[in-house]
Design a protein around this motif. Sequence first.
Motif, short mmCIF file in Angstrom:
data_model
loop_
_atom_site.label_atom_id
_atom_site.label_comp_id
_atom_site.label_asym_id
_atom_site.label_seq_id
_atom_site.Cartn_x
_atom_site.Cartn_y
_atom_site.Cartn_z
N THR A 123 25.77 34.08 24.13
CA THR A 123 27.15 34.14 23.90
C THR A 123 27.35 35.69 23.31
O THR A 123 26.33 36.20 22.87
CB THR A 123 27.91 33.08 23.02
N ILE A 124 28.57 36.03 23.33
CA ILE A 124 29.07 37.39 22.85
C ILE A 124 28.71 37.39 21.40
O ILE A 124 27.99 38.44 20.69
CB ILE A 124 30.26 37.80 22.99
N LYS A 125 28.83 36.33 20.68
CA LYS A 125 28.43 36.19 19.19
C LYS A 125 26.83 36.13 18.99
O LYS A 125 26.41 36.63 18.08
CB LYS A 125 28.82 34.93 18.62
N PRO A 170 23.67 45.61 20.17
CA PRO A 170 23.29 44.05 20.52
C PRO A 170 21.82 43.66 19.72
O PRO A 170 20.81 44.58 19.90
CB PRO A 170 23.03 44.08 21.93
N VAL A 173 30.64 42.12 29.06
CA VAL A 173 29.60 41.72 28.46
C VAL A 173 29.14 40.12 28.50
O VAL A 173 28.46 39.55 28.69
CB VAL A 173 29.37 42.35 27.08
N GLU A 174 30.60 39.61 27.94
CA GLU A 174 30.31 38.14 28.00
C GLU A 174 29.98 37.51 29.03
O GLU A 174 29.23 36.69 29.18
CB GLU A 174 31.75 37.89 27.15
N VAL A 197 34.07 43.99 26.21
CA VAL A 197 33.53 42.99 25.70
C VAL A 197 33.40 41.63 26.54
O VAL A 197 32.58 40.87 26.61
CB VAL A 197 34.29 42.52 24.38
N LYS A 198 34.64 41.73 27.20
CA LYS A 198 34.83 40.34 28.18
C LYS A 198 33.75 40.46 29.32
O LYS A 198 33.25 39.43 30.02
CB LYS A 198 36.15 40.45 28.80
N LEU A 226 36.53 41.12 19.29
CA LEU A 226 36.28 39.87 19.85
C LEU A 226 37.61 39.02 19.47
O LEU A 226 38.52 39.05 20.30
CB LEU A 226 35.07 39.21 19.24
N LEU A 282 24.90 37.97 20.71
CA LEU A 282 24.69 39.40 20.95
C LEU A 282 24.95 40.25 20.11
O LEU A 282 24.17 41.25 19.54
CB LEU A 282 25.40 39.87 22.38
N ALA A 335 26.46 38.20 30.23
CA ALA A 335 25.34 37.53 29.46
C ALA A 335 25.28 36.28 29.76
O ALA A 335 24.32 35.54 29.53
CB ALA A 335 25.66 37.87 28.11
N LYS A 336 26.47 35.57 30.38
CA LYS A 336 26.42 34.11 30.57
C LYS A 336 25.96 33.98 32.11
O LYS A 336 25.14 33.24 32.51
CB LYS A 336 27.77 33.57 30.46
#
Lengths: 139, 139
Positions: free
Chosen positions: A125-127, B11, A106-107, A103-104, A139, A129, A110-111
């Motif tokens: 943000t992960i939220k 996602p 991906v986060e 998750v981290k 998360l 996605l 994605a940034k």
Amino acid sequence: MKQNTIPPLLPVVPMKACPVESSMGVLGRKWTLLILRNIGVFKKERFNQMLDVTPGLTPRVLSMRLQELERDGFIKRIEENGTPKIVRWELTEKGDDTLPILVKLVEFGAKWFADKVFEDKKPRTIKQLFPQKEARRYL
Amino acid sequence: MKQNTIPPLLPVVPMKACPVESSMGVLGRKWTLLILRNIGVFKKERFNQMLDVTPGLTPRVLSMRLQELERDGFIKRIEENGTPKIVRWELTEKGDDTLPILVKLVEFGAKWFADKVFEDKKPRTIKQLFPQKEARRYL
DNA sequence: CTGCATCCGATCGGATACTG
DNA sequence: CAGTATCCGATCGGATGCAG
């Protein structure tokens, strides 16, 4: 502007080896994290399914990674008796515990790699996605 | 017992590349994460300092990693004028954003590689390792 | 002090073909 | 369907020595 006045932050317990090194020794090899993601998040649990959803991954390497991951206790091989033979791979508890790392990553991607990752090149943000409530689990 | 009834989690935004792959492309190479940790957490910001606290790391590889990390915007080279020449490396904002990944790797290692990491071989949580209030910044 | 140059062996993983 | 076998080029990074 970036402030840089933070002092060193040291673990209060002496360590004889580095936990990052230990973790990366297993997880750092090519395709490994993607395979764990396929199984744990996308639920692609079968050999050819994984090949299908992972462009570039070859049977040989997938086979190697699955064996390593099983040997090290991240995944478990489940053979369902039938013809043709059906094999599923599922995460162990240890395997599950790698998902927060995923998750981290991906986060971060994605940034900071939005230009590669998204058509519109805009960071997310992960939220954004994974707005699903089931995602909170990781998360 | 492990339950495995969780459906796939996808996602909601289409992706043309994998953020995990992108992140790991840079961060997955040997020593890279350890170098970021040295700078960002342990505040070992100088070339020979890093060599000192990182057994096995050679000047050549450290030099390569620093260049890659600088090229990709994770760190910044700060040259302080003096004799002999003093160089510091500090994290950029992008570099800072890798620390939460590091934390997750520490957390994982401290739980699942406790036998390698700790003398007493007992797993620890990240809060046991870093009870300092400053650590919350990254947890 | 902060690196770079050269060399080189080891490993890794991609291509391709094949099997129970 | 779920893998293995063989081959091989590319990359990686360790050792050592040197330089600004």
